[in-house]
Enzyme design. Structure first.
Site, short mmCIF file in Angstrom:
data_model
loop_
_atom_site.label_atom_id
_atom_site.label_comp_id
_atom_site.label_asym_id
_atom_site.label_seq_id
_atom_site.Cartn_x
_atom_site.Cartn_y
_atom_site.Cartn_z
CG ASP A 170 -2.07 0.94 1.07
OD1 ASP A 170 -1.70 1.96 0.88
OD2 ASP A 170 -3.19 0.59 1.21
CB ALA A 231 -10.56 -2.59 -7.16
NE ARG A 232 -15.03 2.18 -8.22
CZ ARG A 232 -16.01 1.01 -7.12
NH1 ARG A 232 -15.82 0.01 -7.15
NH2 ARG A 232 -16.66 1.79 -6.11
CG ASP A 256 -17.79 -8.08 -8.76
OD1 ASP A 256 -18.50 -8.89 -9.00
OD2 ASP A 256 -17.63 -7.27 -7.83
CD GLU A 261 -18.94 -2.37 -13.66
OE1 GLU A 261 -19.67 -1.80 -13.04
OE2 GLU A 261 -17.68 -2.94 -12.84
CG HIS A 288 -19.65 -3.70 -9.56
ND1 HIS A 288 -19.23 -2.59 -10.51
CD2 HIS A 288 -19.31 -3.67 -8.40
CE1 HIS A 288 -18.85 -1.80 -9.34
NE2 HIS A 288 -18.85 -2.50 -8.30
#
Length: 314
Positions: A170, A231-232, A256, A261, A288
């Site tokens: 991170d 996440a995105r 996901d 989308e 998602h």
């Protein structure tokens, strides 16, 4: 009269709580972005999920607005700098669905490693293939978690008993962020790319993270690695991932979230690209829904209600 516009489905815990605080709640889950822009001048509060973009134009029109509350975690849809200029509080609720996301990510990985989706489809057609569906175990593998916020750290907790080597990175946390998890080793992105059999993304979508996983990123990773993205979608350059899955540079993907989308809006090129992805057997795909559980719906509402009360000092 204090009014709140709620533009997406939410648990009644939130609307009931706001009503008790004296707000009139207009629950309009089917409202469009254009309709929201038209009516926003009448509201003191705005509760959104993902379809409403709270940009400078929206905030310029929202003269009465006191707060914007996000059901979930992705804050790229809110111009927070502009909101701060106007004294509009902005809150989100990643605590509400972090467990759901973490469980979903692990579930996708287990489904992929054990060929569960293919085996299920085949058996429903009375086709019995044991050797073809021989899986691989997570135990002994090295997994890297990129982004160690709410969902990344929760995912790490799910891995505590999996007998894996767990690495975390991170960029924005000071050293020691994973100190309470003895099974997690803090490292850098280069080490994750070089060592990990599996890489899981837990990042917001920003200018810095857009298309983070592209051809160059994949080229620095261990050959045959598996990517998890809950996440995105924009953090991944889909075309490069599809190519890497086809040529074996990547061993699999659990996705996901996606760059586009809205399937009804696919261009011809997107139809071809996503068609290639959808036909692959070394992928597990979901629409998602990683944070989309019955329990998270309640928790998201509870967390958001508490934060709204706090910022309004009610």
């Amino acid at each position: 009269m204090k009014r709140v516009l709620i533009t997406d489905d939410c648990h009644p815990v939130l609307t009931d709580g706001l009503t008790e605080l004296g707000f009139v709640c207009d629950f309009l889950p089917d409202i469009t972005l254009e309709e929201t822009r038209r009516v926003i001048p009448d509201y003191d509060g705005l509760i959104i999920n993902s379809k409403i973009l709270v940009d400078r134009g929206m905030l310029d029109a929202a003269k009465r607005l006191r707060f914007v509350a996000r059901l979930g975690s992705g804050m790229e849809i809110v111009d927070r700098a502009c909101a701060a200029e106007r004294g509009v509080a902005v809150v989100s609720s990643p605590e509400g669905n972090r467990n759901a996301v973490a469980e979903h990510a692990l579930g996708m990985l287990l489904a992929l490693s054990n060929n569960l989706l293919r085996a299920d489809r085949e058996l429903r057609q009375n086709t019995w293939h044991r050797e073809k569906n021989r899986g691989w175990e997570l135990s002994g593998k090295t997994i890297g978690i990129v982004g160690f916020g709410h969902t990344g750290s929760q995912f790490a907790r799910k891995l505590a008993g999996m007998e894996m080597t767990v690495l975390a990175y991170d960029k924005y946390k000071p050293a020691g962020y994973a100190a309470e998890m003895a099974w997690v080793t803090e490292t850098d992105l280069n080490a994750i790319q070089a060592r990990c059999d599996i890489i899981s993304l837990h990042l917001p979508l920003t200018d810095e993270t857009k298309h983070l996983v592209d051809e160059a990123f994949i080229g620095r990773c261990k050959s045959g690695f598996v990517l998890i993205n809950t996440a995105r979608g924009g953090c991944v350059k889909t075309a490069d991932v599809v190519t890497a899955l086809e040529n074996g540079r990547m061993g699999g993907a659990c996705l996901d979230v996606f760059e586009n989308e809205k399937t009804a809006t696919y261009s011809a090129a997107e139809q071809e690209l996503y068609g290639r992805l959808n036909r692959m057997e070394n992928t597990v795909l979901s629409p998602h829904v990683a944070g989309w559980t019955k329990e998270s719906k309640i928790r998201l509402a509870e967390v958001l209600f508490d934060k709204i009360k706090a910022v309004l000092k009610l």
